[in-house]
Design a protein around this motif. Structure first.
Motif, mmCIF file in Angstrom:
data_model
loop_
_atom_site.group_PDB
_atom_site.id
_atom_site.type_symbol
_atom_site.label_atom_id
_atom_site.label_comp_id
_atom_site.label_asym_id
_atom_site.label_seq_id
_atom_site.Cartn_x
_atom_site.Cartn_y
_atom_site.Cartn_z
ATOM 1 N N ILE A 121 7.201 -16.020 -4.267
ATOM 2 C CA ILE A 121 5.899 -15.357 -4.112
ATOM 3 C C ILE A 121 5.962 -14.538 -2.823
ATOM 4 N N LEU A 122 5.364 -13.364 -2.839
ATOM 5 C CA LEU A 122 5.325 -12.526 -1.628
ATOM 6 C C LEU A 122 3.928 -11.939 -1.502
ATOM 7 N N THR A 123 3.419 -11.927 -0.280
ATOM 8 C CA THR A 123 2.118 -11.292 -0.071
ATOM 9 C C THR A 123 2.273 -10.044 0.783
ATOM 10 N N THR A 124 1.475 -9.054 0.467
ATOM 11 C CA THR A 124 1.562 -7.757 1.145
ATOM 12 C C THR A 124 0.143 -7.211 1.328
ATOM 13 N N ALA A 125 -0.112 -6.612 2.482
ATOM 14 C CA ALA A 125 -1.442 -6.016 2.733
ATOM 15 C C ALA A 125 -1.265 -4.936 3.796
ATOM 16 N N LYS A 126 -2.024 -4.991 4.848
ATOM 17 C CA LYS A 126 -1.930 -4.052 5.979
ATOM 18 C C LYS A 126 -1.501 -2.631 5.580
ATOM 19 N N SER A 127 -0.209 -2.294 5.740
ATOM 20 C CA SER A 127 0.227 -0.913 5.490
ATOM 21 C C SER A 127 0.036 -0.467 4.039
ATOM 22 N N LEU A 128 -0.159 -1.407 3.145
ATOM 23 C CA LEU A 128 -0.238 -1.057 1.723
ATOM 24 C C LEU A 128 -1.327 -0.015 1.450
ATOM 25 N N GLY A 129 -2.431 -0.080 2.170
ATOM 26 C CA GLY A 129 -3.503 0.890 1.947
ATOM 27 C C GLY A 129 -3.650 1.876 3.092
ATOM 28 N N ASN A 130 -2.744 1.796 4.067
ATOM 29 C CA ASN A 130 -2.795 2.682 5.237
ATOM 30 C C ASN A 130 -4.173 2.662 5.910
ATOM 31 N N GLY A 131 -4.888 1.566 5.745
ATOM 32 C CA GLY A 131 -6.213 1.465 6.352
ATOM 33 C C GLY A 131 -7.314 1.294 5.323
ATOM 34 N N PHE A 132 -7.028 1.595 4.081
ATOM 35 C CA PHE A 132 -7.995 1.303 3.018
ATOM 36 C C PHE A 132 -7.738 -0.144 2.592
ATOM 37 N N PRO A 133 -8.765 -0.998 2.527
ATOM 38 C CA PRO A 133 -8.507 -2.422 2.274
ATOM 39 C C PRO A 133 -7.899 -2.680 0.894
ATOM 40 N N VAL A 134 -6.681 -3.185 0.899
ATOM 41 C CA VAL A 134 -6.006 -3.547 -0.348
ATOM 42 C C VAL A 134 -4.873 -4.510 -0.007
ATOM 43 N N ALA A 135 -4.607 -5.425 -0.911
ATOM 44 C CA ALA A 135 -3.539 -6.405 -0.702
ATOM 45 C C ALA A 135 -3.009 -6.814 -2.072
ATOM 46 N N ALA A 136 -1.851 -7.443 -2.056
ATOM 47 C CA ALA A 136 -1.300 -7.906 -3.333
ATOM 48 C C ALA A 136 -0.511 -9.174 -3.116
ATOM 49 N N MET A 137 -0.544 -10.019 -4.145
ATOM 50 C CA MET A 137 0.343 -11.161 -4.188
ATOM 51 C C MET A 137 1.314 -10.913 -5.340
ATOM 52 N N LEU A 138 2.587 -10.952 -5.039
ATOM 53 C CA LEU A 138 3.619 -10.697 -6.044
ATOM 54 C C LEU A 138 4.280 -12.030 -6.394
ATOM 55 N N ALA A 139 4.623 -12.195 -7.663
ATOM 56 C CA ALA A 139 5.248 -13.465 -8.067
ATOM 57 C C ALA A 139 6.173 -13.239 -9.254
ATOM 58 N N THR A 140 7.060 -14.189 -9.442
ATOM 59 C CA THR A 140 7.923 -14.141 -10.627
ATOM 60 C C THR A 140 7.087 -14.490 -11.864
ATOM 61 N N GLU A 141 7.606 -14.118 -13.016
ATOM 62 C CA GLU A 141 6.929 -14.399 -14.292
ATOM 63 C C GLU A 141 6.621 -15.890 -14.432
ATOM 64 N N GLU A 142 7.653 -16.684 -14.190
ATOM 65 C CA GLU A 142 7.558 -18.135 -14.367
ATOM 66 C C GLU A 142 6.452 -18.743 -13.497
ATOM 67 N N VAL A 143 6.402 -18.312 -12.253
ATOM 68 C CA VAL A 143 5.417 -18.881 -11.325
ATOM 69 C C VAL A 143 4.014 -18.349 -11.653
#
Ligand code: PLP
Length: 406
Positions: free
Chosen positions: A247-269
């Motif tokens: 699992i990986l979480t990403t936010a901050k730079s993802l929206g360059n200041g527009f609020p957005v985040a994501a949690m990435l995961a494998t299919e199985e999980v």
């Protein structure tokens, strides 16, 4: 009519949980910012590792305007094209097969920790519920994420806090070995500790963490909220550790200041995040997703990623040159555009003084704890801004050192 507001207004009407600087920025362009008085600053802070493409990037401004003309919000009762395109892109470019969209780093981590618990519950039963993270780590400010974070000051006074959480030493595999067990459902780590002082994971340590997770059937969660989206010179830092998380979480730079985040995961999980288990009203909002998609398109190019490595060297060279004169720092470290200068022992506890003098000189820098001056500028900061920024930083260092050595 727009009402006149000043810094004093903050003290009158805002909750007192922040202590912002005396000036109020009103405009930004690239890596320059101007305050209410018209004073100009060079931005080595990037909104705490957020504005990866600088302020008012023309492509992002256009993307936002175009999307604003089309569709702002639907809720997750319906899906939308930008969210689907963003998720597709993130899965194509990473280990992940599935994406949960959220609005902040803390929220993405909350989803990750819930998913780790739920996956263990589904596959091994309720006893396997312990989450392990590392001292000094930072994962957000919700009650669950401050509890997983390794800085007790952030949970003080908020008890009772969620249980089933243990901590051990970062970059010390023996410390993890002592507490990991078959009750562990996940180990959570930042590939480079950000708020904890800009401390990169030793690649050998990261590999051993992965191996211990596998041995105990625990998931490995990488919190890349600060290190992600090109900041270390690859789209995600895990690519450089030789270790793939579940699992990986990403936010901050993802929206360059527009609020957005994501949690990435494998299919199985990800299967364990079945319908009804989790959600968010704004998560996957079309405005946020459209902007994030444009950010990824721009960042994930050899030009930008190679540029990050080149700029890293420029920063290190400039910092070393200043340090040779003033002996203010005992270590300069970090990756890409996420760097820290740890203050010399004689200045312990005074990193903030460097920040204050830098702002006086027209430069924004950050701290990471009491002893580290942190730099997290735009990934595309122009060379001329770096040069001029360091002229200002040198003056700030000279003043700080003189004041503290008095
Ligand atoms: C590694 C890490 N995780 C999570 C967070 C929390 O993100 P947010 O403030 O967007 O909730 C941060 C913020 O600094 C962070 O650096």
């Amino acid at each position: 009519m727009t009402e006149q507001v000043t810094r004093a207004t903050f003290d009158e009407v805002m909750a007192p949980n922040y202590a912002p600087a005396a000036m109020i920025p009103v405009r930004g362009e690239g890596s320059r910012i101007w305050d209410q008085e018209g004073k100009e600053y060079i931005d080595f802070a990037g909104g705490i590792a957020v504005t990866a493409l600088g302020h008012s990037h023309p492509t992002l401004v256009k993307t936002m305007r175009d999307q604003a003309d089309k569709l702002w919000h639907l809720s997750n009762v319906l899906t939308n094209e930008p969210a689907l395109r963003l998720a597709k892109k993130l899965t194509e470019k990473t280990f992940a097969d599935r994406v949960f969209l959220a609005n902040s780093g803390g929220e993405a981590n909350e989803a990750a920790f819930k998913l780790a618990r739920r996956y263990a519950f589904d596959h091994f039963g309720p006893e396997k519920n312990e989450i392990i993270s590392f001292y000094q780590s930072f994962h957000g400010r919700t009650l669950f994420t401050v509890s997983v974070g390794g800085q007790p000051k952030y949970t003080e006074g908020f008890a009772p806090v969620p249980g089933g959480i243990k901590h051990c030493e970062y970059n010390n595999i023996e410390s993890l070995k002592e507490i990991i067990s078959d009750k562990t459902c996940a180990v959570v780590m930042e590939p480079i500790q950000g708020e904890g002082g800009i401390i990169p994971a030793d690649p050998e340590f990261a590999k051993q963490v992965r191996a211990l997770c596998d041995e105990h059937k625990a998931l490995l969660v990488f919190d890349e909220v600060q290190s992600g989206v090109g900041r270390t010179g690859t789209l995600y830092a895990y690519e450089q550790t030789g270790v793939t998380p579940d699992i990986l979480t990403t936010a901050k730079s993802l929206g360059n200041g527009f609020p957005v985040a994501a949690m990435l995961a494998t299919e199985e999980v990800a299967k364990s995040l079945a319908v009804g288990t989790h959600g968010s009203t704004y998560g996957g909002n079309p405005m946020a997703a459209a902007i994030a998609e444009a950010v990824i398109d721009i960042v994930d190019t050899p030009e930008v990623l190679e540029g990050v490595k080149k700029r890293h060297q420029l920063f290190v060279d400039e910092l070393n040159a200043i340090n040779e004169k003033y002996h203010a720092f005992k270590e300069i470290r970090g990756m890409g555009m996420l760097m820290g200068a740890e203050v010399a022992d004689e200045f312990a506890g005074h990193a903030k003084d460097f920040l204050t003098h830098a702002a006086d000189e027209g430069l924004f820098v950050l701290v990471a704890g009491p002893n580290v001056v942190r730099f997290a500028p735009s990934l595309i900061i122009p060379e001329a801004d770096i040069k001029q920024g360091f002229e200002r930083f040198e003056r700030a260092v000279a003043k700080t050192v003189a004041a503290l050595r008095k």
